[in-house]
Design an enzyme around this catalytic site. Structure first.
Site, short mmCIF file in Angstrom:
data_model
loop_
_atom_site.label_atom_id
_atom_site.label_comp_id
_atom_site.label_asym_id
_atom_site.label_seq_id
_atom_site.Cartn_x
_atom_site.Cartn_y
_atom_site.Cartn_z
N HIS A 1 5.90 6.26 11.28
CA HIS A 1 5.36 6.16 9.92
C HIS A 1 4.48 7.38 9.71
O HIS A 1 3.25 7.28 9.63
CB HIS A 1 4.57 4.85 9.79
CG HIS A 1 4.23 4.48 8.37
ND1 HIS A 1 4.51 5.27 7.28
CD2 HIS A 1 3.63 3.37 7.87
CE1 HIS A 1 4.09 4.67 6.18
NE2 HIS A 1 3.54 3.52 6.51
N ARG B 1 11.67 3.30 3.27
CA ARG B 1 11.26 2.35 4.32
C ARG B 1 12.46 1.48 4.64
O ARG B 1 13.14 0.97 3.73
CB ARG B 1 10.09 1.48 3.87
CG ARG B 1 9.81 0.36 4.88
CD ARG B 1 8.52 -0.33 4.66
NE ARG B 1 7.40 0.56 4.95
CZ ARG B 1 6.13 0.17 4.95
NH1 ARG B 1 5.83 -1.07 4.69
NH2 ARG B 1 5.18 1.03 5.23
N ARG C 1 0.81 -1.22 0.00
CA ARG C 1 0.00 0.00 0.00
C ARG C 1 0.84 1.27 0.00
O ARG C 1 0.63 2.18 -0.80
CB ARG C 1 -0.94 0.02 1.21
CG ARG C 1 -2.25 -0.64 0.97
CD ARG C 1 -2.84 -1.14 2.26
NE ARG C 1 -2.03 -2.26 2.74
CZ ARG C 1 -2.23 -3.51 2.36
NH1 ARG C 1 -3.20 -3.79 1.54
NH2 ARG C 1 -1.46 -4.48 2.79
N THR C 2 1.79 1.34 0.92
CA THR C 2 2.55 2.59 1.05
C THR C 2 3.32 2.87 -0.24
O THR C 2 3.30 3.98 -0.77
CB THR C 2 3.51 2.49 2.24
OG1 THR C 2 2.76 2.23 3.42
CG2 THR C 2 4.29 3.79 2.42
N LYS D 1 25.01 -6.46 -1.68
CA LYS D 1 26.47 -6.51 -1.78
C LYS D 1 27.14 -5.86 -0.58
O LYS D 1 28.36 -5.77 -0.51
CB LYS D 1 26.92 -5.78 -3.05
CG LYS D 1 26.35 -6.37 -4.33
CD LYS D 1 26.65 -5.48 -5.53
CE LYS D 1 25.93 -6.01 -6.77
NZ LYS D 1 25.96 -5.03 -7.87
#
Lengths: 150, 301
Positions: free
Chosen positions: B127, B99, B49-50, B78
């Protein structure tokens, strides 16, 4: 001459950290990175009587004057401490510690998921609260045993 | 907004919040032109969703997005640091949505770049863009003042809860927190609520407060937080709502959830007038359009 002075001998040159809360002297030594292995001359008085604190500790470090960063961290565990600079057996400077607004690069965040505990190129930073500190990155609040996170 | 980044709900004033929500209400009818802007989507954790709503929001502003893909398929695999990643991406994009599984990641990233950084979730931290769409939904359904809101579920690790609780201190809101003892609010959030003088009460049983609520904000109790599966099951079952649970609720109760839900809201709630969680998810697009436009400096274009 008081009993306290008799217990902890005068130093020639260096720093006397006085009015440390009783039992915190070893944590002060930990902050200063003193474990005896480098041969420093250190005198420690623990749980001696104090008009101001009831009981206090005193740490005398020969041949060393503290950095501001060291004094800032000492202020977290000893907010009433005084820092006396001694030269030729005379106290030439006497200052009470002042709690800083932030300490950087000296404490490790106890939150293992905090970005400062990984391999990122960032120093830890803690904002100083009344009675504790707060990680400037993850907001974790640390109140007890701050010295354990040095 | 007067901020260069959106890292935490703690930085949002009531004026900031209302400016974004007001703009969100009209932006779809008259979107500012961001055709020259590129938004980087850096999602080091899975998100549907975000990520999609930021992507959609940027495209509806006329801009474009670049997406690093999954962390497993990127240079992170890496061993590249986040600090290096954002410094490279800064050269590609006009803003970064991040995120990351570590708390404080967005704040650290913001210290390495000059473009705006939006925290789209940092571990169990914050958030804040979710909070803006939550507040938009609350305002549409119940108003933001003289509000009694129940926030239920995983309050300890739930980053949407931390941001929402903080932002609500800007309004006349009575916050009722409902959770198992083991998942109560973390010390830092309680500290901020206390400092803000918020009206807060904590409960373990929803029934104690349900009839008084204007809004019930349900979050998922995260199975992965419990070392013992049986312990999780015992707790999770107590915080599940269905149509029967809501029999004692006000007719006007608004039920919200930041989604994805698993089993904390039964499907039979979906068809009731209480269910607002899909509307809440849809609000992510206009709210994020307003937010991005503000951060990219395009409000008046």
């Amino acid at each position: 001459m008081s009993d306290d002075t008799l217990r902890v001998a005068k130093i020639r040159s260096g720093t006397v950290i006085d009015h440390v809360p009783g039992g915190q002297a070893l944590n002060v030594l930990a902050i200063l990175g003193i474990d005896g292995s480098a041969g420093e001359a250190v005198s420690v008085g623990m749980n001696v009587s104090s008009d101001r604190l009831g009981q206090k500790d005193i740490v005398k470090v020969e041949g060393r004057e503290l950095s501001q960063a060291e004094v800032d961290v000492i202020s977290l565990i000893a907010p009433a401490a005084s820092i006396n600079i001694v030269r030729d057996y005379e106290v030439v400077e006497k200052n009470r510690v002042v709690r800083p607004e932030r300490v950087t690069g000296v404490l490790t965040c106890p939150n293992h998921n905090c970005i400062t505990t990984g391999n990122e190129p960032v120093e830890s930073a803690f904002d100083v609260l009344d009675g504790g500190v707060r990680c400037a990155y993850c907001d974790t609040i640390l109140r007890e045993d701050i010295a354990a996170h040095l | 907004m007067r901020h260069d980044h959106l890292l935490s709900a703690n930085q949002l004033s009531r004026d900031d919040i209302e400016a974004v929500l007001d703009r969100a209400a009209t932006i779809a009818d008259d979107p500012p032109d961001h055709a020259d802007d590129v938004l980087a989507l850096l999602f080091f954790e899975p998100s549907t969703r975000t990520k999609m709503s930021f992507d959609t929001a940027m495209k509806r502003l006329g801009g474009t997005t670049v997406d690093m893909g999954s962390a497993e398929a990127s240079s992170v695999k890496k061993g590249e640091t986040l600090a290096d990643t954002v410094r490279v991406v800064e050269g590609y994009a006009d803003a970064i949505v991040l995120r990351h599984p570590s708390e404080g990641a967005a704040k650290m990233a913001s210290e390495f770049v000059d473009v705006p950084v939006v925290n789209a979730g940092d571990g169990a931290g914050q958030h804040p863009s979710q909070t803006l769409l939550d507040l938009y939904t609350i305002r549409e359904n119940a108003g933001l003042d003289d509000l009694t809101i129940g926030i239920m579920g995983d309050l300890k690790y739930g980053r949407t809860v931390h941001s929402l609780a903080s932002a609500l201190t800007n309004f006349d809101a009575r916050q009722q927190f409902i959770s198992p003892e083991s998942l109560r609010l973390p010390r830092s959030v309680r500290f901020d609520l206390h400092e803000a003088g918020a009206q807060v009460r904590e409960h373990t049983d929803l029934a104690e407060v349900l009839p008084d609520l204007d809004v019930l904000y349900v979050t998922r109790i995260q199975r992965e937080r419990f070392p013992d599966e049986n312990e999780y099951r015992a707790v999770a079952g107590q915080y599940r709502i269905d149509e029967a649970t809501l029999a004692d609720a006000s007719d006007d109760l608004t039920v919200m959830h930041p989604l994805p839900r698993v089993d904390e809201i039964a499907p039979d709630v979906d068809s009731t007038p209480h269910a607002t969680y899909f509307e809440q998810a849809h609000n992510g697009v206009p709210v994020r359009m307003a937010l991005l436009s503000a951060l990219l400096g395009g409000e008046d274009r």
